[in-house]
Motif scaffolding. Structure first.
Motif, PDB file in Angstrom:
ATOM      1  N   ALA A 228      44.661  31.630 138.055  1.00  0.00           N
ATOM      2  CA  ALA A 228      46.120  31.694 138.025  1.00  0.00           C
ATOM      3  C   ALA A 228      46.719  31.039 139.269  1.00  0.00           C
ATOM      4  O   ALA A 228      47.754  30.362 139.201  1.00  0.00           O
ATOM      5  CB  ALA A 228      46.584  33.146 137.925  1.00  0.00           C
ATOM      6  N   GLY A 229      46.076  31.232 140.431  1.00  0.00           N
ATOM      7  CA  GLY A 229      46.537  30.575 141.642  1.00  0.00           C
ATOM      8  C   GLY A 229      46.477  29.068 141.522  1.00  0.00           C
ATOM      9  O   GLY A 229      47.408  28.354 141.925  1.00  0.00           O
TER      10      GLY A 229
ATOM     11  N   LYS B  79      53.406  31.322 131.378  1.00  0.00           N
ATOM     12  CA  LYS B  79      52.201  30.551 131.640  1.00  0.00           C
ATOM     13  C   LYS B  79      51.043  31.504 131.948  1.00  0.00           C
ATOM     14  O   LYS B  79      51.183  32.441 132.720  1.00  0.00           O
ATOM     15  CB  LYS B  79      52.415  29.608 132.818  1.00  0.00           C
ATOM     16  CG  LYS B  79      53.601  28.646 132.647  1.00  0.00           C
ATOM     17  CD  LYS B  79      53.399  27.683 131.504  1.00  0.00           C
ATOM     18  CE  LYS B  79      54.386  26.521 131.551  1.00  0.00           C
ATOM     19  NZ  LYS B  79      55.803  26.959 131.415  1.00  0.00           N
ATOM     20  N   VAL B  80      49.899  31.236 131.326  1.00  0.00           N
ATOM     21  CA  VAL B  80      48.746  32.135 131.411  1.00  0.00           C
ATOM     22  C   VAL B  80      47.488  31.322 131.672  1.00  0.00           C
ATOM     23  O   VAL B  80      47.291  30.260 131.080  1.00  0.00           O
ATOM     24  CB  VAL B  80      48.567  32.932 130.106  1.00  0.00           C
ATOM     25  CG1 VAL B  80      47.437  33.938 130.226  1.00  0.00           C
ATOM     26  CG2 VAL B  80      49.873  33.627 129.702  1.00  0.00           C
ATOM     27  N   SER B  81      46.620  31.822 132.564  1.00  0.00           N
ATOM     28  CA  SER B  81      45.293  31.217 132.728  1.00  0.00           C
ATOM     29  C   SER B  81      44.271  32.115 132.044  1.00  0.00           C
ATOM     30  O   SER B  81      44.361  33.336 132.113  1.00  0.00           O
ATOM     31  CB  SER B  81      44.951  31.041 134.205  1.00  0.00           C
ATOM     32  OG  SER B  81      44.829  32.291 134.863  1.00  0.00           O
ATOM     33  N   SER B  82      43.283  31.500 131.384  1.00  0.00           N
ATOM     34  CA  SER B  82      42.339  32.287 130.587  1.00  0.00           C
ATOM     35  C   SER B  82      41.029  31.531 130.402  1.00  0.00           C
ATOM     36  O   SER B  82      40.987  30.302 130.497  1.00  0.00           O
ATOM     37  CB  SER B  82      42.942  32.597 129.222  1.00  0.00           C
ATOM     38  OG  SER B  82      42.071  33.377 128.429  1.00  0.00           O
ATOM     39  N   HIS B  83      39.962  32.292 130.128  1.00  0.00           N
ATOM     40  CA  HIS B  83      38.671  31.677 129.811  1.00  0.00           C
ATOM     41  C   HIS B  83      38.428  31.615 128.309  1.00  0.00           C
ATOM     42  O   HIS B  83      37.401  31.081 127.861  1.00  0.00           O
ATOM     43  CB  HIS B  83      37.536  32.448 130.482  1.00  0.00           C
ATOM     44  CG  HIS B  83      37.313  33.840 129.945  1.00  0.00           C
ATOM     45  ND1 HIS B  83      38.296  34.581 129.347  1.00  0.00           N
ATOM     46  CD2 HIS B  83      36.198  34.627 129.911  1.00  0.00           C
ATOM     47  CE1 HIS B  83      37.811  35.753 128.976  1.00  0.00           C
ATOM     48  NE2 HIS B  83      36.538  35.806 129.307  1.00  0.00           N
ATOM     49  N   TRP B  84      39.390  32.176 127.528  1.00  0.00           N
ATOM     50  CA  TRP B  84      39.222  32.210 126.064  1.00  0.00           C
ATOM     51  C   TRP B  84      40.583  32.299 125.398  1.00  0.00           C
ATOM     52  O   TRP B  84      41.536  32.839 125.955  1.00  0.00           O
ATOM     53  CB  TRP B  84      38.393  33.434 125.650  1.00  0.00           C
ATOM     54  CG  TRP B  84      38.351  33.651 124.160  1.00  0.00           C
ATOM     55  CD1 TRP B  84      37.506  33.057 123.272  1.00  0.00           C
ATOM     56  CD2 TRP B  84      39.208  34.499 123.385  1.00  0.00           C
ATOM     57  NE1 TRP B  84      37.784  33.493 121.990  1.00  0.00           N
ATOM     58  CE2 TRP B  84      38.837  34.375 122.042  1.00  0.00           C
ATOM     59  CE3 TRP B  84      40.273  35.342 123.715  1.00  0.00           C
ATOM     60  CZ2 TRP B  84      39.471  35.058 121.013  1.00  0.00           C
ATOM     61  CZ3 TRP B  84      40.906  36.029 122.685  1.00  0.00           C
ATOM     62  CH2 TRP B  84      40.499  35.887 121.362  1.00  0.00           C
ATOM     63  N   ASN B  85      40.654  31.756 124.185  1.00  0.00           N
ATOM     64  CA  ASN B  85      41.849  31.918 123.360  1.00  0.00           C
ATOM     65  C   ASN B  85      41.442  31.846 121.890  1.00  0.00           C
ATOM     66  O   ASN B  85      40.376  31.313 121.556  1.00  0.00           O
ATOM     67  CB  ASN B  85      42.877  30.826 123.677  1.00  0.00           C
ATOM     68  CG  ASN B  85      44.264  31.148 123.149  1.00  0.00           C
ATOM     69  OD1 ASN B  85      44.560  32.305 122.809  1.00  0.00           O
ATOM     70  ND2 ASN B  85      45.127  30.159 123.072  1.00  0.00           N
TER      71      ASN B  85
ATOM     72  N   TYR C  54      41.251  27.832 131.504  1.00  0.00           N
ATOM     73  CA  TYR C  54      42.219  27.019 130.785  1.00  0.00           C
ATOM     74  C   TYR C  54      43.654  27.486 131.033  1.00  0.00           C
ATOM     75  O   TYR C  54      43.901  28.648 131.379  1.00  0.00           O
ATOM     76  CB  TYR C  54      41.922  27.068 129.278  1.00  0.00           C
ATOM     77  CG  TYR C  54      40.536  26.587 128.937  1.00  0.00           C
ATOM     78  CD1 TYR C  54      40.295  25.253 128.642  1.00  0.00           C
ATOM     79  CD2 TYR C  54      39.451  27.466 128.939  1.00  0.00           C
ATOM     80  CE1 TYR C  54      39.008  24.804 128.343  1.00  0.00           C
ATOM     81  CE2 TYR C  54      38.164  27.027 128.649  1.00  0.00           C
ATOM     82  CZ  TYR C  54      37.956  25.692 128.349  1.00  0.00           C
ATOM     83  OH  TYR C  54      36.692  25.257 128.067  1.00  0.00           O
ATOM     84  N   SER C  55      44.587  26.548 130.835  1.00  0.00           N
ATOM     85  CA  SER C  55      46.009  26.885 130.896  1.00  0.00           C
ATOM     86  C   SER C  55      46.510  27.174 129.486  1.00  0.00           C
ATOM     87  O   SER C  55      46.212  26.440 128.545  1.00  0.00           O
ATOM     88  CB  SER C  55      46.811  25.731 131.500  1.00  0.00           C
ATOM     89  OG  SER C  55      46.596  24.519 130.780  1.00  0.00           O
TER      90      SER C  55
ATOM     91  N   VAL D  84      53.530  33.198 136.339  1.00  0.00           N
ATOM     92  CA  VAL D  84      52.178  32.729 136.022  1.00  0.00           C
ATOM     93  C   VAL D  84      51.251  33.920 136.157  1.00  0.00           C
ATOM     94  O   VAL D  84      51.230  34.581 137.202  1.00  0.00           O
ATOM     95  CB  VAL D  84      51.728  31.596 136.959  1.00  0.00           C
ATOM     96  CG1 VAL D  84      50.260  31.250 136.705  1.00  0.00           C
ATOM     97  CG2 VAL D  84      52.587  30.357 136.761  1.00  0.00           C
ATOM     98  N   VAL D  85      50.488  34.211 135.118  1.00  0.00           N
ATOM     99  CA  VAL D  85      49.593  35.374 135.127  1.00  0.00           C
ATOM    100  C   VAL D  85      48.230  34.981 134.592  1.00  0.00           C
ATOM    101  O   VAL D  85      48.077  33.971 133.905  1.00  0.00           O
ATOM    102  CB  VAL D  85      50.158  36.537 134.280  1.00  0.00           C
ATOM    103  CG1 VAL D  85      51.498  37.008 134.809  1.00  0.00           C
ATOM    104  CG2 VAL D  85      50.280  36.131 132.803  1.00  0.00           C
ATOM    105  N   ALA D  86      47.231  35.788 134.925  1.00  0.00           N
ATOM    106  CA  ALA D  86      45.931  35.658 134.281  1.00  0.00           C
ATOM    107  C   ALA D  86      45.950  36.497 133.005  1.00  0.00           C
ATOM    108  O   ALA D  86      46.852  37.312 132.774  1.00  0.00           O
ATOM    109  CB  ALA D  86      44.820  36.115 135.224  1.00  0.00           C
ATOM    110  N   GLU D  87      44.951  36.339 132.173  1.00  0.00           N
ATOM    111  CA  GLU D  87      44.968  36.873 130.815  1.00  0.00           C
ATOM    112  C   GLU D  87      45.162  38.385 130.685  1.00  0.00           C
ATOM    113  O   GLU D  87      45.732  38.827 129.672  1.00  0.00           O
ATOM    114  CB  GLU D  87      43.695  36.450 130.083  1.00  0.00           C
ATOM    115  CG  GLU D  87      42.424  36.828 130.824  1.00  0.00           C
ATOM    116  CD  GLU D  87      41.201  36.095 130.288  1.00  0.00           C
ATOM    117  OE1 GLU D  87      41.314  35.356 129.300  1.00  0.00           O
ATOM    118  OE2 GLU D  87      40.113  36.266 130.868  1.00  0.00           O
TER     119      GLU D  87
END
Length: 386
Positions: free
Chosen positions: A149-150, A264-270, A352-353, A242-245
């Motif tokens: 997220a950073g 806006k979200v950062s994630s390792h899966w969707n 991922y974004s 901006v946040v993580a999942e």
């Protein structure tokens, strides 16, 4: 004739042993009650889904999942683990959602020679010097989750940030991770209470600080409450987030709806990841449960598949060294794509974004828009000595 009879008797004995063998018991300690209860429910149900899809087995081995609610109480988690080991003889555990529960429970498990495979919680103190050969993490290390997220905030060009998280291990790791990668200035930092639901004072402080972006980590019901109040305070349209999942999963999105558009979200899966394992998982989940899909579920499913890959090679836990080495290979197709373990048995993976957009049916949905970090491990691996 006597030789043939001996072979027949031996074959029958082996068959009887196989038939009478008890299934491998897996202890799942997780949070099933309270505002965060759906997190553990999704982990449990996705893990069970993987078992059901294999006809009650994992890797060809018969398994039995024993589930208990830790009620988000570290003492309860530890007591459940002790009872499962002493009364049931369980040697393989999973399920813990919250890092404070993991901190009290995981050492008790691994110090007694059992295995713990984490589908979620991954506190920093267990990733570095506190690592253990019987402790594996399928999700991420807490800090790396928020490092993404950073980095995403950097990519978006933000220069000042206000950060908030609950005052417990995962919250501390969250802010540490975000700050480690965010290159701008932190103009406000608040640790909220783990069960806090009223954020009026925090909204006022955010408004006064006027940052370019807000980063917050509040999983489960906490995140729903925070986002609703952020929107009600009129901040969603003026100060982007901006946040993580953990702060924006499928259940959170269903609860807050259009108020989350543009987040806006950062994630390792969707859910939109286009690989065979993920397509199969998403379809099976929708058929079995017909409710919003979360990354907690994806991690519970991957955890079961990792265990299945090890059991396929070993058949059980009779040889702990062989089972451990089989786990380290991570010989399974993850729903997130590429997956491998780093030296501290935490994932090395891509981040991922994502953005909340209006879906084809008009309902807000999370859409994957790009890559934030590639082959990213964690900041504590070098401290782990195995």
């Amino acid at each position: 004739m006597r030789f043939k009879s001996f072979l027949s008797a031996g074959a029958l004995a082996l068959l009887a042993t196989a038939v009478n063998a008890e299934p491998l018991k897996i202890g799942m300690i997780t949070t099933l009650s309270g505002p965060a209860g759906y997190l553990g429910q999704d982990i449990r149900d996705a893990f069970q889904l993987a078992i059901d899809m294999e006809g009650g087995k994992l890797g060809g081995a018969d398994v039995e999942l024993l589930v208990e609610d830790d009620s988000l109480n570290p003492g309860s988690g530890r007591q459940i683990a002790e009872r499962m080991m002493s009364n049931e003889g369980i040697e393989l555990f999973t399920g813990i959602v919250f890092s404070n529960v993991a901190g009290a429970t995981v050492p008790e498990i691994v110090d007694n020679g059992a295995f713990y495979i984490s589908p979620n919680a991954a506190p920093s103190n267990l990733a570095g010097r506190g690592c253990h050969e019987n402790y594996f993490v399928v999700s991420w290390q807490n800090d790396s989750l928020h490092e993404s997220a950073g980095q995403y905030a950097n990519d978006l060009g933000h220069k000042t940030a206000f950060v908030l998280a609950p005052n417990y291990q995962a919250g501390q790791d969250a802010i540490a991770g975000f700050k480690r990668f965010f290159e701008g200035e932190i103009v406000g930092e608040i640790y909220t209470q783990l069960e806090q639901t009223d954020f009026a004072a925090e909204m006022a402080q955010i408004r006064d600080a006027a940052p370019e972006v807000v980063f917050q980590f509040h999983p489960g019901g906490l995140g729903i409450a925070f986002l609703r109040q952020y929107q009600q305070a009129g901040l969603m349209d003026t100060i982007p987030m901006v946040v993580a999942e953990p702060s924006m999963d499928g259940v959170t999105l269903a609860a807050v709806g259009e108020a989350a558009l543009g987040l806006k979200v950062s994630s390792h899966w969707n859910t939109d990841f286009d690989n065979e394992a993920n397509r199969e998982f998403v379809a099976a989940w929708q058929e079995a449960y017909d409710r919003p899909l979360t990354y907690y579920a994806s991690q519970g499913y991957d955890t079961a598949r990792l265990i299945a890959s090890a059991l396929k090679q070993t058949g059980g836990l009779e040889d702990p060294d062989a089972f451990r080495e089989a786990l380290r290979k991570a010989d399974f197709e993850s729903v997130r794509g590429d997956f491998e373990f780093g030296p501290n048995q935490h994932p090395v993976q891509d981040w991922y974004s994502l953005e909340v957009v209006e879906g084809e049916d008009g309902t807000p949905t999370l859409k994957t828009t790009g890559t934030v970090l590639t082959d990213h491990g964690d900041s504590y691996a070098a401290e782990c000595k195995m």
